[in-house]
Motif scaffolding. Sequence first.
Motif, PDB file in Angstrom:
ATOM      1  N   ALA A 337       0.812  -1.226   0.000  1.00 31.81           N
ATOM      2  CA  ALA A 337       0.000   0.000   0.000  1.00 31.81           C
ATOM      3  C   ALA A 337       0.842   1.272   0.000  1.00 31.81           C
ATOM      4  N   LEU A 338       2.164   1.134  -0.148  1.00 29.80           N
ATOM      5  CA  LEU A 338       3.055   2.291  -0.074  1.00 29.80           C
ATOM      6  C   LEU A 338       3.899   2.415  -1.350  1.00 29.80           C
ATOM      7  N   PRO A 339       3.292   2.823  -2.468  1.00 26.59           N
ATOM      8  CA  PRO A 339       4.050   2.909  -3.718  1.00 26.59           C
ATOM      9  C   PRO A 339       5.226   3.881  -3.651  1.00 26.59           C
ATOM     10  N   VAL A 341       7.219   4.194  -1.261  1.00 25.81           N
ATOM     11  CA  VAL A 341       8.317   3.434  -0.674  1.00 25.81           C
ATOM     12  C   VAL A 341       8.841   2.412  -1.671  1.00 25.81           C
ATOM     13  N   LEU A 342       7.934   1.714  -2.344  1.00 22.65           N
ATOM     14  CA  LEU A 342       8.332   0.654  -3.269  1.00 22.65           C
ATOM     15  C   LEU A 342       9.147   1.191  -4.438  1.00 22.65           C
ATOM     16  N   SER A 343       8.895   2.405  -4.851  1.00 20.58           N
ATOM     17  CA  SER A 343       9.625   2.977  -5.981  1.00 20.58           C
ATOM     18  C   SER A 343      10.895   3.708  -5.554  1.00 20.58           C
ATOM     19  N   SER A 344      11.194   3.719  -4.264  1.00 18.27           N
ATOM     20  CA  SER A 344      12.405   4.409  -3.803  1.00 18.27           C
ATOM     21  C   SER A 344      13.631   3.531  -4.042  1.00 18.27           C
ATOM     22  N   VAL A 345      14.732   4.185  -4.388  1.00 20.29           N
ATOM     23  CA  VAL A 345      15.989   3.498  -4.668  1.00 20.29           C
ATOM     24  C   VAL A 345      17.096   4.180  -3.863  1.00 20.29           C
ATOM     25  N   TYR A 346      17.991   3.372  -3.283  1.00 19.23           N
ATOM     26  CA  TYR A 346      19.033   3.893  -2.402  1.00 19.23           C
ATOM     27  C   TYR A 346      20.404   3.402  -2.874  1.00 19.23           C
TER      28      TYR A 346
END
Length: 349
Positions: A337-339, A341-346
Amino acid sequence: MRMFGRTSAAAALAAAAALTLLVPTGSQAAGTDTLPYSGSTGVGVHNAYDKAKYPYFADALDSGAALLELDVWTNALGGAKFRVSHSNPFGNDNNCENAANASQLRVKPVNQGLDGCFADIKAWSDAHPGHAPVLLKVEMKDGFNDKGGLGPDEFDALVGGKLGNALYRPADLVGGHGTLDAAALAGAWPTRAALAGKFLVDLIPGTVEESNPFDSLWTDKEYATRLRNLAAAGTLSQATAFPAVHGAAAADPRTSRYPDATLRPWFVFFDGDAAAYVDGGIDTAWYDNRHYIVVMTDVNKVAPAIDGTHPTEAEAKAKAAQVAARHGSLVTADWYALPSVLSSVYPRG
């Protein structure tokens, strides 16, 4: 909406929708596109085929997740077809539609076989050129069934036939290095920008397979054997997937896991519990320094633990960054439910 001048609200919405189609979901995060794939950390979703998480697999792809997981069954009682389900070993229970193109996404019946899931993936990819690279993690719940016509060669034929040029294969990494290990050690991973529009596939042994006392040839060993043999025959390009060493362990787990030393150079993916890697005293920098890919599962359980399904966005991003600093390549939970967050890259490490 000032950007559309005096156009009506309806026209503005239509224009915005058209713009959305031109900007791929999950596109490269700012400042990470020049990182090698092995030098970045992405966030993934456990069992992304679950209809309770996403009505359609296209929705999972739209989330921008860096990893999406599929569970696959091959037992003979379900027929000669790779099936996708969590707990039904004889049939399909998933959100895949077998779409021939993007216009068929979200309109067809779900509960399709693995071929239907990969058809959806290719249809979505064609409609989102330049999307961020996605790792498709496949858990072979009860292992391959080569005698029943569902072995590694049939798997490769299915995946390669469906994904085509959207697939990044083991041969692409190997190049002229001889083995996957040699290529990884040489830093041969392309940048994230070079992998735009691509999918990678990795394989892990399944829970049923690992608990079966009559199964001595697990998915990881069986597929690594295929890679070794294809390379020896000069046909490595037929392979579509990367086998993963399953289970967090200290030192080099390949040494004790695979007595046949000729199989070890075909493992550059590792997959295990995040808390075991991060809180268990394992030297995770060892993997990073060798450019190996480490999938860390149940990342929410890394101390201090947070909710595994509905944390706050800030909590989830902080946890992902924490584990990225500890050299995880892909971190997974049920944060569907947290797109954002899912699309974040580190950066990794």
